[in-house]
Design an enzyme around this catalytic site. Structure first.
Site, mmCIF file in Angstrom:
data_model
loop_
_atom_site.group_PDB
_atom_site.id
_atom_site.type_symbol
_atom_site.label_atom_id
_atom_site.label_comp_id
_atom_site.label_asym_id
_atom_site.label_seq_id
_atom_site.Cartn_x
_atom_site.Cartn_y
_atom_site.Cartn_z
ATOM 1 N NE ARG A 174 -1.663 0.271 1.060
ATOM 2 C CZ ARG A 174 -2.711 0.836 1.675
ATOM 3 N NH1 ARG A 174 -2.661 1.120 2.970
ATOM 4 N NH2 ARG A 174 -3.820 1.086 1.009
ATOM 5 C CB SER A 227 -2.788 0.234 -4.954
ATOM 6 O OG SER A 227 -4.083 0.697 -4.679
ATOM 7 C CD GLU A 297 -0.037 -0.857 -2.006
ATOM 8 O OE1 GLU A 297 -0.520 0.258 -2.256
ATOM 9 O OE2 GLU A 297 -0.716 -1.819 -1.613
HETATM 10 N N1 EPU Z 1 -8.491 8.884 -9.494
HETATM 11 C C1 EPU Z 1 -8.434 9.329 -10.787
HETATM 12 N N2 EPU Z 1 -8.265 8.419 -11.787
HETATM 13 C C2 EPU Z 1 -8.151 7.097 -11.551
HETATM 14 C C3 EPU Z 1 -8.206 6.634 -10.225
HETATM 15 C C4 EPU Z 1 -8.377 7.537 -9.198
HETATM 16 O O1 EPU Z 1 -8.509 10.522 -11.055
HETATM 17 O O2 EPU Z 1 -7.986 6.329 -12.492
HETATM 18 C C5 EPU Z 1 -8.737 9.840 -8.406
HETATM 19 C C6 EPU Z 1 -10.062 9.593 -7.728
HETATM 20 O O3 EPU Z 1 -11.087 10.279 -8.389
HETATM 21 C C7 EPU Z 1 -9.826 10.131 -6.338
HETATM 22 C C8 EPU Z 1 -8.348 9.876 -6.093
HETATM 23 O O4 EPU Z 1 -7.765 9.655 -7.368
HETATM 24 O O5 EPU Z 1 -10.038 11.518 -6.284
HETATM 25 C C9 EPU Z 1 -8.101 8.685 -5.171
HETATM 26 O O6 EPU Z 1 -8.620 7.503 -5.762
HETATM 27 P P1 EPU Z 1 -9.355 6.346 -4.941
HETATM 28 O O7 EPU Z 1 -10.351 6.950 -4.034
HETATM 29 O O8 EPU Z 1 -9.748 5.309 -5.885
HETATM 30 O O9 EPU Z 1 -8.280 5.789 -3.966
HETATM 31 P P2 EPU Z 1 -6.768 5.470 -4.182
HETATM 32 O O10 EPU Z 1 -5.993 6.498 -3.451
HETATM 33 O O11 EPU Z 1 -6.426 5.270 -5.608
HETATM 34 C C10 EPU Z 1 -6.528 3.987 -2.047
HETATM 35 C C11 EPU Z 1 -5.776 2.733 -1.737
HETATM 36 C C12 EPU Z 1 -6.594 1.509 -2.099
HETATM 37 C C13 EPU Z 1 -7.949 1.546 -1.433
HETATM 38 C C14 EPU Z 1 -8.633 2.853 -1.851
HETATM 39 C C15 EPU Z 1 -9.986 3.013 -1.230
HETATM 40 C C16 EPU Z 1 -3.418 3.213 -2.083
HETATM 41 C C17 EPU Z 1 -2.247 3.058 -2.968
HETATM 42 N N3 EPU Z 1 -4.544 2.686 -2.500
HETATM 43 O O12 EPU Z 1 -6.639 4.055 -3.456
HETATM 44 O O13 EPU Z 1 -5.897 0.376 -1.611
HETATM 45 O O14 EPU Z 1 -8.720 0.434 -1.805
HETATM 46 O O15 EPU Z 1 -7.812 3.967 -1.445
HETATM 47 O O16 EPU Z 1 -9.857 3.511 0.027
HETATM 48 O O17 EPU Z 1 -3.293 3.784 -1.016
HETATM 49 C C18 EPU Z 1 -4.309 -1.266 -2.201
HETATM 50 O O18 EPU Z 1 -3.576 -0.732 -1.397
HETATM 51 O O19 EPU Z 1 -3.985 -2.296 -2.834
HETATM 52 C C19 EPU Z 1 -5.605 -0.678 -2.452
HETATM 53 C C20 EPU Z 1 -6.402 -1.107 -3.404
#
Ligand code: EPU
Length: 305
Positions: A174, A227, A297
């Site tokens: 990012r 995000s 972000e």
């Molecule tokens: N989790 C929780 N509670 C929540 C949300 C997530 O416990 O409310 C846990 C999930 O269970 C999982 C971990 O956190 O174990 C990661 O969550 P998730 O897989 O949803 O991915 P993320 O890291 O929150 C990232 C990117 C997203 C992208 C997703 C899918 C960032 C900041 N975000 O989210 O990108 O869509 O992976 O690959 O890196 C964006 O950048 O705008 C964006 C949406």
């Protein structure tokens, strides 16, 4: 404001198709934000280049806007010129694809699948444009655009057209030199990605499955900015927000999603100030509970003071 001289304002008013006081809320995925002092949208790179050259030499502030998916625009709007980038052309040569900065990543994902190419399926989960994706090395499902990027055509006001190899863009999670480094203010005109031969049907099926998954874990049908926070090293912002008990936390009409803690939803009529207060509250609470400093972000632009 020193730049707002009579001759600078006259120059802005003469830009082809320019509008004054154009509302930006409808041009952001959050549906939030005040007006652009001056606004224009153009597909032709040359016209954009001329405009930002003029702004730069006159010290007029300008903002390059794509699909407005990672932005929080201040309620009082944005000073100077906002240029919306809408060049959406693309060319496929073998397994290489060059796409205009204004083309949506999701659209390009479908185009390349239909051309029987693989390696770009992740882009079906990236809400913004190609230019926006380069600007901050956007990605999804642990893939990022830098993994397939081979070349970017750009423009630096005062210095002219440039062709950058990915290394020159300092792409990282990012971030890039365009967002955070020496190339701030430079324009992305197009990006070329290197993909592999594949099967269109397989790519479409994979994208459908990924989209279904994303639908279940992210509030993608709401007004949001994707995000809100970067994931801190080795952890997840969404998990931390949830663990801090902040899902459902609210400021005005801005609310932390109960589906995914790293999303803030505009329920209708939220102001940028509501969202900012909520962001600051979440950061303070996560810091207090876990000692972790979350970093937004989402990019906050415009007149905040
Ligand atoms: N989790 C929780 N509670 C929540 C949300 C997530 O416990 O409310 C846990 C999930 O269970 C999982 C971990 O956190 O174990 C990661 O969550 P998730 O897989 O949803 O991915 P993320 O890291 O929150 C990232 C990117 C997203 C992208 C997703 C899918 C960032 C900041 N975000 O989210 O990108 O869509 O992976 O690959 O890196 C964006 O950048 O705008 C964006 C949406």
């Amino acid at each position: 404001m020193t730049w707002r001289t009579r001759s600078n304002v006259a120059w802005l008013r003469e830009l082809p198709g320019v509008k004054e006081g154009e509302p930006l809320a409808s041009r952001t995925s959050f549906g939030i934000g005040g007006p652009a002092e001056f606004f224009f949208e153009l597909g032709r790179a040359e016209a954009i280049e001329k405009a930002i050259d003029g702004c730069s030499s006159r010290e007029i502030p300008y903002l390059l806007l794509g699909a407005g998916t990672n932005l929080l625009v201040a309620d009082r709007g944005v000073d100077g010129l906002v240029v919306r980038i809408v060049n959406r052309d693309h060319e496929i040569e073998g397994t290489r694809v060059r796409a205009g900065a204004g083309l949506k990543m999701m659209r390009l994902a479908r185009i390349v699948a239909d051309a029987n190419l693989r390696g770009f399926e992740f882009a079906i989960g990236v809400p913004g444009t190609v230019g926006g994706a380069v600007y901050q090395d956007a990605g999804c499902w642990d893939r990022e655009i830098r993994e397939v990027l081979v070349e970017v055509e750009g423009y630096v006001p005062g210095a002219g057209k440039q062709t950058w190899k990915p290394d020159a863009l300092e792409l990282g999670y990012r971030t890039s030199a365009l967002r955070d480094g020496a190339l701030r203010g430079a324009l992305v005109v197009s990006a070329t990605v290197q993909l592999a031969r594949g099967d269109g049907e397989e790519a479409r099926q994979l994208m459908a499955r990924l989209t279904r998954e994303r639908n279940e874990t992210q509030p993608i049908k709401t007004k949001n900015c994707g995000s809100v926070f970067k994931n801190p090293p080795g952890d997840s912002a969404g998990r931390l927000v949830q663990a801090a008990g902040l899902k459902g936390a609210r400021e005005g009409a801005a609310v932390v999603s109960s589906l995914h803690g790293n999303f803030i939803i505009n329920e209708g009529g939220a102001t940028a100030a509501d969202v900012r207060r909520l962001i600051e509250r979440v950061m303070a609470e996560v810091k207090r509970r876990f000692g972790i400093q979350l970093e937004p972000e989402v990019e906050m632009v415009g007149r905040w003071k």
